[in-house]
Scaffold this motif. Structure first.
Motif, PDB file in Angstrom:
ATOM      1  N   HIS A  21       0.821  -1.214   0.000  1.00 55.67           N
ATOM      2  CA  HIS A  21       0.000   0.000   0.000  1.00 55.67           C
ATOM      3  C   HIS A  21       0.862   1.275   0.000  1.00 55.67           C
ATOM      4  CE1 HIS A  21       1.024  -0.092   4.269  1.00 55.67           C
ATOM      5  NE2 HIS A  21       0.416   1.051   4.461  1.00 55.67           N
ATOM      6  N   ARG A  22       2.146   1.111  -0.313  1.00 54.66           N
ATOM      7  CA  ARG A  22       3.085   2.229  -0.512  1.00 54.66           C
ATOM      8  C   ARG A  22       3.145   3.174   0.698  1.00 54.66           C
ATOM      9  NH1 ARG A  22       4.687   2.293  -5.789  1.00 54.66           N
ATOM     10  NH2 ARG A  22       3.385   1.114  -7.270  1.00 54.66           N
ATOM     11  N   PRO A  23       3.586   2.685   1.838  1.00 55.25           N
ATOM     12  CA  PRO A  23       3.712   3.564   3.008  1.00 55.25           C
ATOM     13  C   PRO A  23       4.802   4.609   2.794  1.00 55.25           C
ATOM     14  CG  PRO A  23       4.797   1.464   3.426  1.00 55.25           C
ATOM     15  CD  PRO A  23       4.078   1.318   2.111  1.00 55.25           C
ATOM     16  N   THR A  24       4.574   5.800   3.327  1.00 53.98           N
ATOM     17  CA  THR A  24       5.606   6.837   3.265  1.00 53.98           C
ATOM     18  C   THR A  24       6.217   7.105   4.633  1.00 53.98           C
ATOM     19  OG1 THR A  24       3.953   8.593   3.544  1.00 53.98           O
ATOM     20  CG2 THR A  24       4.511   7.955   1.290  1.00 53.98           C
ATOM     21  N   THR A  25       5.573   6.612   5.698  1.00 55.24           N
ATOM     22  CA  THR A  25       6.127   6.750   7.044  1.00 55.24           C
ATOM     23  C   THR A  25       6.013   5.410   7.755  1.00 55.24           C
ATOM     24  OG1 THR A  25       3.959   7.577   7.782  1.00 55.24           O
ATOM     25  CG2 THR A  25       5.674   9.214   7.328  1.00 55.24           C
ATOM     26  N   VAL A  26       7.088   5.034   8.455  1.00 49.42           N
ATOM     27  CA  VAL A  26       7.151   3.764   9.181  1.00 49.42           C
ATOM     28  C   VAL A  26       7.573   4.048  10.610  1.00 49.42           C
ATOM     29  CG1 VAL A  26       8.153   1.447   9.255  1.00 49.42           C
ATOM     30  CG2 VAL A  26       7.841   2.605   7.043  1.00 49.42           C
ATOM     31  N   LEU A  27       6.853   3.464  11.556  1.00 50.37           N
ATOM     32  CA  LEU A  27       7.178   3.597  12.973  1.00 50.37           C
ATOM     33  C   LEU A  27       7.394   2.201  13.535  1.00 50.37           C
ATOM     34  CD1 LEU A  27       7.397   5.206  15.645  1.00 50.37           C
ATOM     35  CD2 LEU A  27       4.897   4.999  15.850  1.00 50.37           C
ATOM     36  N   ASP A  28       8.559   1.968  14.129  1.00 43.82           N
ATOM     37  CA  ASP A  28       8.907   0.659  14.688  1.00 43.82           C
ATOM     38  C   ASP A  28       9.004   0.786  16.204  1.00 43.82           C
ATOM     39  OD1 ASP A  28       9.800  -1.893  15.186  1.00 43.82           O
ATOM     40  OD2 ASP A  28      11.436  -1.835  13.720  1.00 43.82           O
ATOM     41  N   THR A  43      10.128   7.037   4.956  1.00 44.25           N
ATOM     42  CA  THR A  43      11.080   7.332   6.028  1.00 44.25           C
ATOM     43  C   THR A  43      10.665   6.527   7.260  1.00 44.25           C
ATOM     44  OG1 THR A  43       9.767   9.225   6.803  1.00 44.25           O
ATOM     45  CG2 THR A  43      11.511   9.663   5.188  1.00 44.25           C
ATOM     46  N   GLY A  44      11.640   6.234   8.133  1.00 46.67           N
ATOM     47  CA  GLY A  44      11.351   5.389   9.280  1.00 46.67           C
ATOM     48  C   GLY A  44      11.841   5.970  10.584  1.00 46.67           C
ATOM     49  N   THR A  45      11.143   5.624  11.653  1.00 45.89           N
ATOM     50  CA  THR A  45      11.533   6.005  13.012  1.00 45.89           C
ATOM     51  C   THR A  45      11.472   4.762  13.884  1.00 45.89           C
ATOM     52  OG1 THR A  45      10.631   8.236  12.765  1.00 45.89           O
ATOM     53  CG2 THR A  45      11.008   7.441  15.009  1.00 45.89           C
ATOM     54  N   PRO A  71       0.881   9.670  13.908  1.00 49.45           N
ATOM     55  CA  PRO A  71       0.576   8.409  13.232  1.00 49.45           C
ATOM     56  C   PRO A  71       1.478   8.157  12.027  1.00 49.45           C
ATOM     57  CG  PRO A  71      -1.030  10.074  12.620  1.00 49.45           C
ATOM     58  CD  PRO A  71      -0.137  10.713  13.641  1.00 49.45           C
ATOM     59  N   ALA A  72       1.646   6.861  11.710  1.00 55.36           N
ATOM     60  CA  ALA A  72       2.465   6.447  10.579  1.00 55.36           C
ATOM     61  C   ALA A  72       1.651   5.532   9.674  1.00 55.36           C
ATOM     62  CB  ALA A  72       3.720   5.730  11.074  1.00 55.36           C
ATOM     63  N   GLY A  75      -3.521   2.940   6.799  1.00 53.69           N
ATOM     64  CA  GLY A  75      -2.243   2.287   7.008  1.00 53.69           C
ATOM     65  C   GLY A  75      -2.359   0.809   7.363  1.00 53.69           C
ATOM     66  N   ARG A  76      -1.272   0.276   7.895  1.00 53.05           N
ATOM     67  CA  ARG A  76      -1.212  -1.109   8.316  1.00 53.05           C
ATOM     68  C   ARG A  76      -0.415  -1.185   9.623  1.00 53.05           C
ATOM     69  NH1 ARG A  76      -4.139  -1.117   4.628  1.00 53.05           N
ATOM     70  NH2 ARG A  76      -4.363  -2.603   2.897  1.00 53.05           N
TER      71      ARG A  76
END
Length: 244
Positions: A30-37, A57-59, A98-99, A130-131
């Motif tokens: 779904h082509r995420p543009t922000t990732v939060l781990d 981008t990721g955090t 939110p991411a 998102g997911r």
């Protein structure tokens, strides 16, 4: 000289390369543009997502400075450092979302003590389209009192739900389960063996080292707990879609 630790692990959990590849393909569809781990450790799965989703981008948030440093080195080596941050801070009440994609694999305790609370936080932290990837423990079957006594301190049957209850809690929190999969016994054995292997070899080669007795006790204690929950404690990988 101190014993090596976890140098043979790619992921800090029972996750094979084959499953990791499939997860990354699904989570980037779904082509995420922000990732939060959340509780990212070294952020290996997040880095693989970023490598597959070049616009993202990721955090990563964690309290283990050594794991975070390992993640930063890996990001530099793969040319991903400009697109990722590894932050040494608590995830409790985090404002980092939110991411578009939230990863919480084996680290739900960073968000709360109870699953409804954890799932509510995950719903808050993900965008509406998102997911969430939730990696969460569940009982394959109810453990006996004797089995519980040989697991972690104060282990109780209420520590985890069964799989159906876990999925039901996710639905109650505002998600639909896009995909449900569980770690195999092979994945568990590879993880638990890899968790101990480098230290076991060091101990065999340095049986009279000043740290040998302490290390031997730690290894034997960990192995005994693992063998007590082997085949009883499962890990579910749930790909969750937020409901409108």
């Amino acid at each position: 000289m101190t014993p090596p630790h976890r140098t043979r692990l790619t992921f800090h959990g029972p996750l094979s390369e084959t499953r990791a590849d499939a997860l990354v393909r699904r989570l980037t569809r779904h082509r995420p543009t922000t990732v939060l781990d959340i509780g990212c450790g070294s952020g290996e799965l997040m880095l693989r997502v970023l490598a597959t989703a070049p616009e993202a981008t990721g955090t990563g948030v964690d309290l283990d400075s050594d794991d975070l440093a390992r993640g930063r080195r890996a990001a530099e080596e793969r040319g991903l450092a400009p697109r990722v941050r590894f932050l040494e801070e608590s995830a409790t009440g985090t404002t980092r979302g939110p991411a578009d994609l939230v990863l919480c694999v084996g680290s739900s305790q960073a968000l709360g003590d109870r699953l409804p609370e954890v799932l509510g936080e995950l719903r808050r932290l993900v965008t509406d389209r998102g997911r969430v990837l939730l990696g969460e423990g569940f009982w394959e079957r109810t453990p006996t009192p004797d089995e519980l006594s040989r697991m972690w301190p104060d282990a109780a049957a209420t520590d985890h739900p069964d799989l159906a209850t876990l999925i039901g809690l996710a639905v109650d929190a505002g998600f639909r389960p896009e995909w449900t999969e569980t770690a195999s016994l092979d994945e568990w054995e590879e993880f638990e063996s890899g968790y101990l292997a480098d230290t076991e070899v060091w101990l065999a080669e340095h049986p009279r080292h000043p740290l040998a007795d302490e290390t031997r006790q730690r290894l034997d204690r960990h192995r005994a707990r693992w063998l007590a929950y082997r085949g009883i404690l499962g890990l579910a990988y749930l790909t969750l879609v937020p409901t409108a």
